[in-house]
Design an enzyme around this catalytic site. Sequence first.
Site, PDB file in Angstrom:
ATOM      1  N   LYS A  35      41.206  56.610 -19.033  1.00  7.60           N
ATOM      2  CA  LYS A  35      40.871  55.608 -18.373  1.00  7.60           C
ATOM      3  C   LYS A  35      39.206  55.841 -17.925  1.00  7.60           C
ATOM      4  O   LYS A  35      38.811  56.891 -18.145  1.00  7.60           O
ATOM      5  CB  LYS A  35      41.435  55.368 -17.008  1.00  7.60           C
ATOM      6  CG  LYS A  35      41.476  56.547 -16.136  1.00  7.60           C
ATOM      7  CD  LYS A  35      42.447  56.133 -14.933  1.00  7.60           C
ATOM      8  CE  LYS A  35      42.246  57.618 -13.967  1.00  7.60           C
ATOM      9  NZ  LYS A  35      43.419  57.469 -13.019  1.00  7.60           N
ATOM     10  N   TYR A 256      10.059  64.578  -2.253  1.00 10.09           N
ATOM     11  CA  TYR A 256       9.968  63.465  -1.404  1.00 10.09           C
ATOM     12  C   TYR A 256      10.400  63.857  -0.063  1.00 10.09           C
ATOM     13  O   TYR A 256      11.455  64.991  -0.082  1.00 10.09           O
ATOM     14  CB  TYR A 256      11.033  62.208  -1.862  1.00 10.09           C
ATOM     15  CG  TYR A 256      10.347  61.356  -2.870  1.00 10.09           C
ATOM     16  CD1 TYR A 256       9.030  60.798  -2.555  1.00 10.09           C
ATOM     17  CD2 TYR A 256      10.913  61.232  -4.001  1.00 10.09           C
ATOM     18  CE1 TYR A 256       8.645  59.971  -3.514  1.00 10.09           C
ATOM     19  CE2 TYR A 256      10.479  60.556  -4.920  1.00 10.09           C
ATOM     20  CZ  TYR A 256       9.097  59.885  -4.802  1.00 10.09           C
ATOM     21  OH  TYR A 256       8.628  58.911  -5.658  1.00 10.09           O
TER      22      TYR A 256
HETATM   23  C1  LIG Z   1      44.079  58.589 -13.095  1.00 10.00           C
HETATM   24  C2  LIG Z   1      45.440  58.934 -13.095  1.00 10.00           C
HETATM   25  C3  LIG Z   1      46.114  60.148 -13.754  1.00 10.00           C
HETATM   26  C4  LIG Z   1      45.450  61.161 -13.935  1.00 10.00           C
HETATM   27  O1  LIG Z   1      45.010  61.863 -12.763  1.00 10.00           O
HETATM   28  P1  LIG Z   1      44.302  63.104 -12.791  1.00 10.00           P
HETATM   29  O2  LIG Z   1      44.044  63.478 -11.539  1.00 10.00           O
HETATM   30  O3  LIG Z   1      42.740  62.762 -13.565  1.00 10.00           O
HETATM   31  O4  LIG Z   1      44.714  64.194 -13.643  1.00 10.00           O
HETATM   32  C5  LIG Z   1      47.450  60.042 -13.776  1.00 10.00           C
HETATM   33  N1  LIG Z   1      48.367  58.866 -13.143  1.00 10.00           N
HETATM   34  C6  LIG Z   1      47.738  57.659 -12.670  1.00 10.00           C
HETATM   35  C7  LIG Z   1      48.443  56.591 -12.373  1.00 10.00           C
HETATM   36  C8  LIG Z   1      46.510  57.652 -12.598  1.00 10.00           C
HETATM   37  O5  LIG Z   1      45.645  56.686 -12.273  1.00 10.00           O
END
Ligand SMILES: *Cc1c(COP(=O)(O)O)cnc(C)c1O
Length: 364
Positions: A35, A256
């Site tokens: 994702k 800055y």
């Molecule tokens: C993003 C996600 C994962 C992966 O999580 P990590 O902490 O990156 O391993 C697994 N299951 C779901 C439902 C997620 O949304």
Amino acid sequence: MPRPILATIHAPALRHNLARVRRAAPDARVWAVVKANAYGHGIERVYDALRGADGFALLDLQEAERVRALGWRGPILLLEGVFEPRDLELCSRLQLWHVVHCEQQIDWLAAHKTQQPHRVFLKLNSGMNRLGFAPASFRAAWARLNALPQVDEISFVTHFSDADAERGIAHQARTFAEATRDLPGERSLANSAATLRHAQDPAVRADWIRPGIAVYGSSPDFPEHGIAHWELQPTMTLASRVIGVQQLQPGDTVGYGSRFVADAPLRVGVVACGYADGYPRHCGTGTPVLVDGVRTRLLGRVSMDMLAVDLAPLPQAGFGSEVTLWGRASNGAVLPIDEVAQAAGTLGYELMCAVAPRVPVVVG
Ligand SMILES: *Cc1c(COP(=O)(O)O)cnc(C)c1O
């Protein structure tokens, strides 16, 4: 000549990390979570290294189309399921498996016309209180799905809120076991933290694990454990160069707001990387950085296009020196993204997802 900033995606490290999470749950199948454009790495850039996974899990239907366009014929799971009824047509056409987490999604399935029955992952809200059916309504949701001709296989999924921390997962794992007891179907519970910390329990590794962040070389439970402890390798290096050098005298300031004041003569390297590249502006003096593969520190405020580093430990360094903001330097030295994230009060997840479009990316 473009600015010297560059992000490098390390395909061998992605392979290594995937093998590492597999080793933590050897009898489970692995969803490589891709994702958010593979956590900012780019789906197309990581695909070849991650095609040893058993499936790809993601949220966005367009990302699912991209994975199919790369030639992947295996499982793809939509972690949030569909967002509107029309999405089910794409699921039928591309054979996407999808999470079902609410009544509306069951209504849409019941109204969906398809020759191709769907495989769904029924989601239990076991305590995270984000998505999923409450335990009390879980059986009824299962029974509804089970009666639909549009559904041919039902699996079960839940997500942990505290797999990386003290509260742990036992209470949620128990709720999941109770809610799914005697129901036939595959099960998936573990994200990266649960895989690395709790997968010795067969009920936690279950049939499918869902690692994301560990695959991308960031520790899910930093600072308790770093990537060296988990035997993970950085999969992204953000690198640039020193494009200017200043010699400070005591009382001189940097950047800055004059946030850094020299108390002794000091050589400062000015680096072509700023918050418009995705380097966090919240990093202040002391944030670790590698120059020519040697650890030193950030000085003063990060600006849009530049930041300053302390060259005191590096008498040989100067104009053109290699700067590693996170990842791996040419000499092999590693600066975990987690350490930089901590200095900014955030997580490796956020930094890797936020590298700006203006930064060129290569796969190395
Ligand atoms: C993003 C996600 C994962 C992966 O999580 P990590 O902490 O990156 O391993 C697994 N299951 C779901 C439902 C997620 O949304």
